[in-house]
Write an enzyme that holds these catalytic residues in place. Structure first.
Site, PDB file in Angstrom:
ATOM      1  N   ASP A  49       0.850  -1.193   0.000  1.00  0.00           N
ATOM      2  CA  ASP A  49       0.000   0.000   0.000  1.00  0.00           C
ATOM      3  C   ASP A  49       0.893   1.254   0.000  1.00  0.00           C
ATOM      4  O   ASP A  49       1.913   1.312   0.687  1.00  0.00           O
ATOM      5  CB  ASP A  49      -0.911   0.002   1.231  1.00  0.00           C
ATOM      6  CG  ASP A  49      -2.050   0.999   1.101  1.00  0.00           C
ATOM      7  OD1 ASP A  49      -3.202   0.577   0.955  1.00  0.00           O
ATOM      8  OD2 ASP A  49      -1.779   2.228   1.139  1.00  0.00           O
ATOM      9  N   ILE A  50       0.496   2.240  -0.761  1.00  0.00           N
ATOM     10  CA  ILE A  50       1.297   3.456  -0.907  1.00  0.00           C
ATOM     11  C   ILE A  50       1.284   4.293   0.373  1.00  0.00           C
ATOM     12  O   ILE A  50       2.173   5.110   0.591  1.00  0.00           O
ATOM     13  CB  ILE A  50       0.776   4.289  -2.110  1.00  0.00           C
ATOM     14  CG1 ILE A  50       1.868   5.203  -2.639  1.00  0.00           C
ATOM     15  CG2 ILE A  50      -0.484   5.063  -1.755  1.00  0.00           C
ATOM     16  CD1 ILE A  50       1.537   5.800  -4.003  1.00  0.00           C
TER      17      ILE A  50
ATOM     18  N   GLU B 139     -12.379   3.414  -1.268  1.00  0.00           N
ATOM     19  CA  GLU B 139     -11.941   4.517  -2.134  1.00  0.00           C
ATOM     20  C   GLU B 139     -11.676   4.066  -3.563  1.00  0.00           C
ATOM     21  O   GLU B 139     -11.935   4.819  -4.505  1.00  0.00           O
ATOM     22  CB  GLU B 139     -10.654   5.148  -1.571  1.00  0.00           C
ATOM     23  CG  GLU B 139     -10.859   5.895  -0.274  1.00  0.00           C
ATOM     24  CD  GLU B 139      -9.553   6.385   0.335  1.00  0.00           C
ATOM     25  OE1 GLU B 139      -8.480   6.055  -0.200  1.00  0.00           O
ATOM     26  OE2 GLU B 139      -9.623   7.079   1.349  1.00  0.00           O
ATOM     27  N   VAL B 140     -11.120   2.890  -3.707  1.00  0.00           N
ATOM     28  CA  VAL B 140     -10.738   2.427  -5.049  1.00  0.00           C
ATOM     29  C   VAL B 140     -11.750   1.366  -5.505  1.00  0.00           C
ATOM     30  O   VAL B 140     -11.908   0.332  -4.850  1.00  0.00           O
ATOM     31  CB  VAL B 140      -9.313   1.843  -5.048  1.00  0.00           C
ATOM     32  CG1 VAL B 140      -8.955   1.346  -6.442  1.00  0.00           C
ATOM     33  CG2 VAL B 140      -8.303   2.884  -4.565  1.00  0.00           C
TER      34      VAL B 140
ATOM     35  N   HIS C 185     -10.383  -5.226  -3.498  1.00  0.00           N
ATOM     36  CA  HIS C 185      -9.068  -5.472  -2.924  1.00  0.00           C
ATOM     37  C   HIS C 185      -9.197  -5.872  -1.472  1.00  0.00           C
ATOM     38  O   HIS C 185     -10.134  -5.461  -0.781  1.00  0.00           O
ATOM     39  CB  HIS C 185      -8.169  -4.234  -3.041  1.00  0.00           C
ATOM     40  CG  HIS C 185      -8.794  -2.973  -2.535  1.00  0.00           C
ATOM     41  ND1 HIS C 185      -9.730  -2.258  -3.259  1.00  0.00           N
ATOM     42  CD2 HIS C 185      -8.628  -2.296  -1.373  1.00  0.00           C
ATOM     43  CE1 HIS C 185     -10.099  -1.189  -2.568  1.00  0.00           C
ATOM     44  NE2 HIS C 185      -9.459  -1.202  -1.411  1.00  0.00           N
TER      45      HIS C 185
ATOM     46  N   HIS D 128      -7.021  -5.770   2.084  1.00  0.00           N
ATOM     47  CA  HIS D 128      -5.872  -5.251   2.817  1.00  0.00           C
ATOM     48  C   HIS D 128      -5.331  -6.358   3.714  1.00  0.00           C
ATOM     49  O   HIS D 128      -6.100  -7.047   4.397  1.00  0.00           O
ATOM     50  CB  HIS D 128      -6.292  -4.085   3.718  1.00  0.00           C
ATOM     51  CG  HIS D 128      -6.832  -2.883   3.015  1.00  0.00           C
ATOM     52  ND1 HIS D 128      -6.109  -1.725   2.831  1.00  0.00           N
ATOM     53  CD2 HIS D 128      -8.056  -2.641   2.455  1.00  0.00           C
ATOM     54  CE1 HIS D 128      -6.850  -0.820   2.205  1.00  0.00           C
ATOM     55  NE2 HIS D 128      -8.046  -1.356   1.959  1.00  0.00           N
TER      56      HIS D 128
HETATM   57  P1  AMP Z   1      -9.854   1.429   0.257  1.00  0.00           P
HETATM   58  O1  AMP Z   1     -10.136   2.629   1.115  1.00  0.00           O
HETATM   59  O2  AMP Z   1     -10.217   0.132   0.951  1.00  0.00           O
HETATM   60  O3  AMP Z   1     -10.464   1.547  -1.125  1.00  0.00           O
HETATM   61  O4  AMP Z   1      -8.281   1.341   0.125  1.00  0.00           O
HETATM   62  C1  AMP Z   1      -7.582   1.873  -0.950  1.00  0.00           C
HETATM   63  C2  AMP Z   1      -6.113   1.793  -0.604  1.00  0.00           C
HETATM   64  O5  AMP Z   1      -5.361   1.972  -1.787  1.00  0.00           O
HETATM   65  C3  AMP Z   1      -5.622   2.827   0.402  1.00  0.00           C
HETATM   66  O6  AMP Z   1      -5.067   2.170   1.534  1.00  0.00           O
HETATM   67  C4  AMP Z   1      -4.563   3.611  -0.393  1.00  0.00           C
HETATM   68  O7  AMP Z   1      -3.462   4.007   0.407  1.00  0.00           O
HETATM   69  C5  AMP Z   1      -4.164   2.603  -1.453  1.00  0.00           C
HETATM   70  N1  AMP Z   1      -3.609   3.154  -2.693  1.00  0.00           N
HETATM   71  C6  AMP Z   1      -4.105   4.172  -3.431  1.00  0.00           C
HETATM   72  N2  AMP Z   1      -3.334   4.377  -4.514  1.00  0.00           N
HETATM   73  C7  AMP Z   1      -2.324   3.465  -4.445  1.00  0.00           C
HETATM   74  C8  AMP Z   1      -1.195   3.177  -5.272  1.00  0.00           C
HETATM   75  N3  AMP Z   1      -0.942   3.852  -6.404  1.00  0.00           N
HETATM   76  N4  AMP Z   1      -0.361   2.173  -4.897  1.00  0.00           N
HETATM   77  C9  AMP Z   1      -0.603   1.492  -3.749  1.00  0.00           C
HETATM   78  N5  AMP Z   1      -1.651   1.711  -2.942  1.00  0.00           N
HETATM   79  C10 AMP Z   1      -2.500   2.695  -3.271  1.00  0.00           C
END
Ligand code: AMP
Length: 126
Positions: free
Chosen positions: A39-40, A105-106, A110, A112
């Site tokens: 994770d970034i 968010e994405v 996914h 974690h």
């Molecule tokens: P969620 O809130 O469950 O959708 O988690 C999305 C996660 O993606 C967050 O923990 C972000 O830090 C992570 N994230 C966003 N962009 C990137 C990226 N380019 N590379 C790695 N992790 C990312």
């Protein structure tokens, strides 16, 4: 694949772009079903994201629309990542956000994987 009540899959989401190699990532593991990368913005000493290779918006989408092979392959990949990182002895936590109340968010499903310190309560006090 779109599921009733969910938005359709957006090919421009950041994880789709990572899967296409358009954005760099720190890969931990990859096979035909899954990609795992750091994770970034890590929230624990180990914070890895595991994503299916297929186009699924969320867990709700994945659980309904993915094939049995995709689901099995994805679940096994998560277990393999945790094992290969040596996390089984002290333990780890898996978390998947789905939809608005979770704060997802994405919009590419996914999981974690958190580890590396005592992780406290499952949810912060409401
Ligand atoms: P969620 O809130 O469950 O959708 O988690 C999305 C996660 O993606 C967050 O923990 C972000 O830090 C992570 N994230 C966003 N962009 C990137 C990226 N380019 N590379 C790695 N992790 C990312």
């Amino acid at each position: 694949m779109a599921v009733s009540g969910l938005p359709p899959y957006d090919d421009t989401n950041i994880f789709a772009r990572i899967l296409r190699g358009e954005i760099p990532n720190r890969t931990v593991y990859e096979d035909q079903w899954a990609l795992a990368f750091h994770d970034i913005s890590p929230q624990a000493p180990v914070h890895v994201l595991v994503i299916p290779k297929g186009k699924y918006v969320s867990f709700a989408d994945f659980s309904v629309s993915a094939s049995a092979d995709e689901i099995a392959g994805f679940m096994r990949a998560i277990g393999k990542v945790a094992k290969d990182l040596g996390l089984e002895a002290q333990g780890y936590r898996l978390l998947a956000n789905m939809g608005e109340h979770s704060g997802q968010e994405v919009p590419h499903f996914h999981v974690h994987l958190f580890a590396g310190r005592p992780l406290g309560r499952m949810l912060p006090p409401g």
